[in-house]
Design a protein around this motif. Structure first.
Motif, PDB file in Angstrom:
ATOM      1  N   ARG A  63       4.328 112.404  64.606  1.00  0.00           N
ATOM      2  CA  ARG A  63       3.083 113.158  64.719  1.00  0.00           C
ATOM      3  C   ARG A  63       3.269 114.420  65.562  1.00  0.00           C
ATOM      4  NH1 ARG A  63      -2.549 110.127  65.292  1.00  0.00           N
ATOM      5  NH2 ARG A  63      -3.983 111.866  64.944  1.00  0.00           N
ATOM      6  N   ILE A  64       2.760 115.530  65.048  1.00  0.00           N
ATOM      7  CA  ILE A  64       2.781 116.797  65.755  1.00  0.00           C
ATOM      8  C   ILE A  64       1.597 116.828  66.726  1.00  0.00           C
ATOM      9  CG2 ILE A  64       2.646 119.313  65.492  1.00  0.00           C
ATOM     10  CD1 ILE A  64       3.690 118.845  62.588  1.00  0.00           C
ATOM     11  N   HIS A  65       1.812 117.329  67.912  1.00  0.00           N
ATOM     12  CA  HIS A  65       0.759 117.345  68.931  1.00  0.00           C
ATOM     13  C   HIS A  65      -0.374 118.277  68.523  1.00  0.00           C
ATOM     14  CE1 HIS A  65      -0.955 116.654  72.835  1.00  0.00           C
ATOM     15  NE2 HIS A  65      -0.999 117.942  73.108  1.00  0.00           N
ATOM     16  N   SER A  66      -1.613 117.812  68.727  1.00  0.00           N
ATOM     17  CA  SER A  66      -2.791 118.620  68.435  1.00  0.00           C
ATOM     18  C   SER A  66      -3.938 118.157  69.324  1.00  0.00           C
ATOM     19  CB  SER A  66      -3.192 118.478  66.956  1.00  0.00           C
ATOM     20  OG  SER A  66      -3.500 117.120  66.655  1.00  0.00           O
ATOM     21  N   GLU A  67      -5.082 118.816  69.213  1.00  0.00           N
ATOM     22  CA  GLU A  67      -6.246 118.433  70.005  1.00  0.00           C
ATOM     23  C   GLU A  67      -6.672 117.009  69.660  1.00  0.00           C
ATOM     24  OE1 GLU A  67     -10.689 120.205  71.096  1.00  0.00           O
ATOM     25  OE2 GLU A  67      -9.756 120.693  69.187  1.00  0.00           O
ATOM     26  N   LYS A  68      -7.200 116.283  70.639  1.00  0.00           N
ATOM     27  CA  LYS A  68      -7.652 114.917  70.414  1.00  0.00           C
ATOM     28  C   LYS A  68      -8.704 114.870  69.307  1.00  0.00           C
ATOM     29  CE  LYS A  68      -7.019 113.376  75.210  1.00  0.00           C
ATOM     30  NZ  LYS A  68      -7.705 112.852  76.426  1.00  0.00           N
ATOM     31  N   GLN A  69      -8.584 113.855  68.428  1.00  0.00           N
ATOM     32  CA  GLN A  69      -9.558 113.684  67.355  1.00  0.00           C
ATOM     33  C   GLN A  69     -10.958 113.439  67.917  1.00  0.00           C
ATOM     34  OE1 GLN A  69      -9.029 113.775  63.788  1.00  0.00           O
ATOM     35  NE2 GLN A  69      -7.254 114.853  64.630  1.00  0.00           N
ATOM     36  N   SER A  84       1.548 111.655  69.187  1.00  0.00           N
ATOM     37  CA  SER A  84       2.534 112.689  69.491  1.00  0.00           C
ATOM     38  C   SER A  84       3.241 112.311  70.787  1.00  0.00           C
ATOM     39  CB  SER A  84       1.853 114.052  69.651  1.00  0.00           C
ATOM     40  OG  SER A  84       1.016 114.052  70.799  1.00  0.00           O
ATOM     41  N   ASP A  85       4.399 112.880  71.035  1.00  0.00           N
ATOM     42  CA  ASP A  85       5.128 112.583  72.273  1.00  0.00           C
ATOM     43  C   ASP A  85       4.280 112.925  73.492  1.00  0.00           C
ATOM     44  OD1 ASP A  85       7.288 111.758  70.787  1.00  0.00           O
ATOM     45  OD2 ASP A  85       8.379 113.650  70.972  1.00  0.00           O
ATOM     46  N   GLU A  86       3.570 114.048  73.429  1.00  0.00           N
ATOM     47  CA  GLU A  86       2.739 114.480  74.557  1.00  0.00           C
ATOM     48  C   GLU A  86       1.599 113.494  74.820  1.00  0.00           C
ATOM     49  OE1 GLU A  86       4.438 118.232  72.660  1.00  0.00           O
ATOM     50  OE2 GLU A  86       3.671 116.285  71.990  1.00  0.00           O
ATOM     51  N   ARG A  87       0.955 113.018  73.739  1.00  0.00           N
ATOM     52  CA  ARG A  87      -0.155 112.082  73.904  1.00  0.00           C
ATOM     53  C   ARG A  87       0.340 110.729  74.410  1.00  0.00           C
ATOM     54  NH1 ARG A  87      -3.730 114.856  74.037  1.00  0.00           N
ATOM     55  NH2 ARG A  87      -4.127 115.440  71.890  1.00  0.00           N
ATOM     56  N   LEU A  88       1.520 110.324  73.973  1.00  0.00           N
ATOM     57  CA  LEU A  88       2.083 109.046  74.421  1.00  0.00           C
ATOM     58  C   LEU A  88       2.362 109.079  75.917  1.00  0.00           C
ATOM     59  CD1 LEU A  88       3.095 106.236  73.652  1.00  0.00           C
ATOM     60  CD2 LEU A  88       5.322 107.256  73.112  1.00  0.00           C
ATOM     61  N   ILE A  89       2.883 110.202  76.413  1.00  0.00           N
ATOM     62  CA  ILE A  89       3.131 110.349  77.855  1.00  0.00           C
ATOM     63  C   ILE A  89       1.806 110.318  78.619  1.00  0.00           C
ATOM     64  CG2 ILE A  89       3.909 111.968  79.630  1.00  0.00           C
ATOM     65  CD1 ILE A  89       6.081 112.885  77.628  1.00  0.00           C
ATOM     66  N   GLU A  90       0.799 110.968  78.063  1.00  0.00           N
ATOM     67  CA  GLU A  90      -0.519 111.036  78.712  1.00  0.00           C
ATOM     68  C   GLU A  90      -1.166 109.660  78.827  1.00  0.00           C
ATOM     69  OE1 GLU A  90      -4.847 112.458  77.140  1.00  0.00           O
ATOM     70  OE2 GLU A  90      -3.243 113.936  76.943  1.00  0.00           O
ATOM     71  N   ARG A  91      -1.094 108.860  77.762  1.00  0.00           N
ATOM     72  CA  ARG A  91      -1.782 107.561  77.750  1.00  0.00           C
ATOM     73  C   ARG A  91      -0.917 106.423  78.272  1.00  0.00           C
ATOM     74  NH1 ARG A  91      -4.798 107.837  71.841  1.00  0.00           N
ATOM     75  NH2 ARG A  91      -6.130 109.627  72.329  1.00  0.00           N
TER      76      ARG A  91
END
Length: 228
Positions: free
Chosen positions: A161-167, A132-139
């Motif tokens: 990908r829609i942002h959701s809790e980490k797998q 997700s865009d949010e996870r890409l910024i985070e990592r």
């Protein structure tokens, strides 16, 4: 001098014409660290690469029944088992942003791909599993895109990908029950090879595979670094 990317021990390179000409092929890990990886060998499930004495493992039989006898995943090939050493390396590379560690996988990852998908690679689309865009910024980077780049083939980025809790924070049951987080920007009518770092339950892979198939994709294969 070159040093092991994991333990910082000096890498001793024995000079010859081969490594003078092909310096880029030098190992990124020392022999002791390389020996800690565990490649998947021997009998395995023909669908998910899980070590198994049966042609199809119990998990894949369950997936087949969940999808009414038509599992959207045609085949997954994984290179390594998820042992303790691999868990530590993945955590540092993927979750703590040590981007350069990805280089330790490049050579064996490419060799295994050529052996596994040599006849398919010219006709299939290479699609990395997106963040997700949010996870890409985070990592700071998408590990699946990096792995796909090692294959020296054109990537198609048609999954979002829609942002959701980490797998990694979900239980096995929560992963199995998760909703499809993917959307497709355009249909595709040729075979696909999805690229991801870890196959755990197979839920994420099948979410993507099912979406591709209901939009015209005839076959979905996956190539993953690790089989959890």
């Amino acid at each position: 001098m070159n040093y092991c990317l994991w333990c910082d021990e000096e890498l001793i390179v024995h000079t010859n014409w081969g490594n003078v000409i092909h310096l880029q092929k030098q190992q990124k890990l020392c022999p002791l660290c390389i020996a800690k990886f565990k490649k998947i060998t021997g009998n395995r499930c023909t669908i998910c690469s899980r070590p198994s004495g049966n042609k199809t493992c119990e998990d894949c039989e369950k997936w087949k029944s969940i999808y009414a006898g038509n599992d959207p995943l045609d085949r997954n090939v994984s290179l390594y088992s998820y042992n303790h050493f691999m868990k530590e390396m993945i955590a540092k590379w993927k979750y703590r942003g040590d981007y350069i560690l990805g280089e330790v996988f490049r050579r064996e990852w490419l060799i295994h791909f050529m052996k596994s998908y040599s006849t398919l690679k010219k006709q299939a689309a290479i699609i990395p599993i997106p963040l997700s865009d949010e996870r890409l910024i985070e990592r700071g980077f998408n590990q699946s895109q990096l792995l796909a780049s090692f294959l020296n083939l054109k990537q198609m980025e048609i999954l979002k990908r829609i942002h959701s809790e980490k797998q990694s924070k979900k239980t096995r049951i929560e992963r199995m029950m998760s909703e499809n987080p993917f959307t497709l920007t355009k249909p595709i009518t040729k075979p696909v090879i999805l690229i991801d770092d870890i196959y755990t339950t197979g839920r994420t892979i099948r979410h993507a595979a099912n979406l591709l198939k209901i939009n015209g994709c005839p076959k979905v294969y996956t190539y993953t670094l690790v089989r959890g």
